[in-house]
Structures are given as C-alpha cells and as structure tokens.
Design a protein around this motif. Structure first.
Motif, PDB file in Angstrom:
ATOM      1  N   UNK A  45       1.002  -1.080  -0.142  1.00 57.53           N
ATOM      2  CA  UNK A  45      -0.051  -0.102   0.097  1.00 57.53           C
ATOM      3  C   UNK A  45       1.025   1.300  -0.077  1.00 57.53           C
ATOM      4  N   UNK A  46       0.761   2.166  -1.097  1.00 56.81           N
ATOM      5  CA  UNK A  46       1.647   3.230  -1.150  1.00 56.81           C
ATOM      6  C   UNK A  46       0.988   4.347  -0.574  1.00 56.81           C
ATOM      7  N   UNK A  47      -0.273   4.691  -0.501  1.00 59.68           N
ATOM      8  CA  UNK A  47      -0.979   5.536   0.148  1.00 59.68           C
ATOM      9  C   UNK A  47      -2.430   5.217   0.406  1.00 59.68           C
ATOM     10  N   UNK A  48      -2.583   5.079   1.831  1.00 59.75           N
ATOM     11  CA  UNK A  48      -3.921   4.596   2.579  1.00 59.75           C
ATOM     12  C   UNK A  48      -5.075   5.562   2.271  1.00 59.75           C
ATOM     13  N   UNK A  49      -6.240   5.041   1.920  1.00 62.65           N
ATOM     14  CA  UNK A  49      -7.533   5.813   1.804  1.00 62.65           C
ATOM     15  C   UNK A  49      -7.481   6.839   3.145  1.00 62.65           C
ATOM     16  N   UNK A  57       3.661   9.824  -7.466  1.00 65.52           N
ATOM     17  CA  UNK A  57       4.338   8.838  -7.939  1.00 65.52           C
ATOM     18  C   UNK A  57       4.451   8.873  -9.503  1.00 65.52           C
ATOM     19  N   UNK A  58       5.493   8.148 -10.072  1.00 60.26           N
ATOM     20  CA  UNK A  58       5.292   8.040 -11.438  1.00 60.26           C
ATOM     21  C   UNK A  58       5.671   6.546 -11.681  1.00 60.26           C
ATOM     22  N   UNK A  59       4.654   5.993 -12.561  1.00 57.85           N
ATOM     23  CA  UNK A  59       5.004   4.682 -12.705  1.00 57.85           C
ATOM     24  C   UNK A  59       5.898   4.171 -13.790  1.00 57.85           C
ATOM     25  N   UNK A  60       7.302   3.881 -13.628  1.00 61.18           N
ATOM     26  CA  UNK A  60       8.089   3.474 -14.463  1.00 61.18           C
ATOM     27  C   UNK A  60       7.789   2.259 -15.261  1.00 61.18           C
ATOM     28  N   UNK A  61       7.617   1.344 -14.519  1.00 64.65           N
ATOM     29  CA  UNK A  61       7.311  -0.102 -15.061  1.00 64.65           C
ATOM     30  C   UNK A  61       6.347  -1.091 -13.989  1.00 64.65           C
ATOM     31  N   UNK A  62       5.248  -1.453 -14.417  1.00 61.70           N
ATOM     32  CA  UNK A  62       4.543  -2.211 -13.681  1.00 61.70           C
ATOM     33  C   UNK A  62       3.206  -1.650 -13.465  1.00 61.70           C
ATOM     34  N   UNK A  66      -5.610   1.275  -8.099  1.00 60.15           N
ATOM     35  CA  UNK A  66      -6.440   2.348  -7.122  1.00 60.15           C
ATOM     36  C   UNK A  66      -7.556   1.705  -6.678  1.00 60.15           C
ATOM     37  N   UNK A  67      -7.902   1.678  -5.541  1.00 61.65           N
ATOM     38  CA  UNK A  67      -9.056   1.130  -4.827  1.00 61.65           C
ATOM     39  C   UNK A  67      -9.861   2.057  -3.684  1.00 61.65           C
ATOM     40  N   UNK A  68     -10.788   1.661  -3.384  1.00 66.02           N
ATOM     41  CA  UNK A  68     -11.300   2.406  -2.249  1.00 66.02           C
ATOM     42  C   UNK A  68     -12.326   1.365  -1.495  1.00 66.02           C
ATOM     43  N   UNK A  69     -12.361   1.552  -0.126  1.00 56.81           N
ATOM     44  CA  UNK A  69     -13.226   0.662   0.487  1.00 56.81           C
ATOM     45  C   UNK A  69     -14.447   1.218   0.532  1.00 56.81           C
ATOM     46  N   UNK A  89       0.935   8.662 -13.642  1.00 57.89           N
ATOM     47  CA  UNK A  89       1.291   9.314 -12.388  1.00 57.89           C
ATOM     48  C   UNK A  89       0.082   9.610 -11.376  1.00 57.89           C
ATOM     49  N   UNK A  90       0.156   9.338 -10.066  1.00 58.32           N
ATOM     50  CA  UNK A  90      -0.622   9.759  -9.006  1.00 58.32           C
ATOM     51  C   UNK A  90      -0.248  10.219  -7.894  1.00 58.32           C
ATOM     52  N   UNK A  91      -0.776  10.914  -6.972  1.00 55.33           N
ATOM     53  CA  UNK A  91      -0.458  11.056  -5.779  1.00 55.33           C
ATOM     54  C   UNK A  91      -0.827  12.643  -5.531  1.00 55.33           C
TER      55      UNK A  91
END
Length: 91
Positions: A45-49, A57-62, A66-69, A89-91
């Motif tokens: 988990x990179x950032x919790x809800x 964050x920039x996704x270089x590879x992979x 993004x989810x929510x409860x 990217x996100x964040x």
C-alpha cells in the motif's frame, strides 16, 4: 531532499518516450533527477485511503491499482477505481 540515484531511462526512441510518458527524453531525465527512486513490492500500500499524501508517484514499470473501501452495503468490499501502468502518475 531526494537522494542521488543511478537511473537508466526506459528504452525507446525519443518519440516512443514522448508517447509513453508525455515528455521529451531530456525533460523526462530532468524530472527523474529530482525524484527519489522507490521500488514497491506486490500488494504494498503506497497511500492509504484517507491519508494525507505528500508524494507524487510516476510508474516507470509495472501496475498500480487504485482502490477504495465501500462500506455502504451489507458486507464491506474493495472497489477498484483504476489500474495504472507505465507512464501514469498519481499522488
């Protein structure tokens, strides 16, 4: 302050890099020089809800999901909002 990292830009011609990341190669490299490299493990988990974020964050590879409860129903469930991949990217 970000630490120095050795970074090999993604393979590809300048036009491929522009299509993948939306930036010319020189701009992409200038951006990554100011960032700290973070390698995430599967299901980390990179950032919790609800958490206040301080990073971009920039996704270089992979992939990053993004989810929510959702607790509005009878049983709580996790709802997938997006599946991001290379160049997003996100964040």
């Amino acid at each position: 302050m970000p630490h120095a990292i050795a970074f090999e830009p993604p393979a590809g011609s300048p036009s491929e890099l522009r299509a993948r990341f939306g930036l010319p190669r020189d701009a992409f490299l200038a951006l990554t020089e100011r960032m700290a490299l973070r390698v995430a493990s599967k299901d980390e988990v990179l950032i919790a809800e609800g958490e206040v974020g301080t990073s971009m964050f920039v996704i270089i590879q992979g992939h990053v999901k993004i989810t929510r409860n959702d607790t509005s129903g009878v049983a709580p469930r996790t709802v997938e909002l997006a599946d991001l991949s290379d160049g997003a990217f996100f964040g």
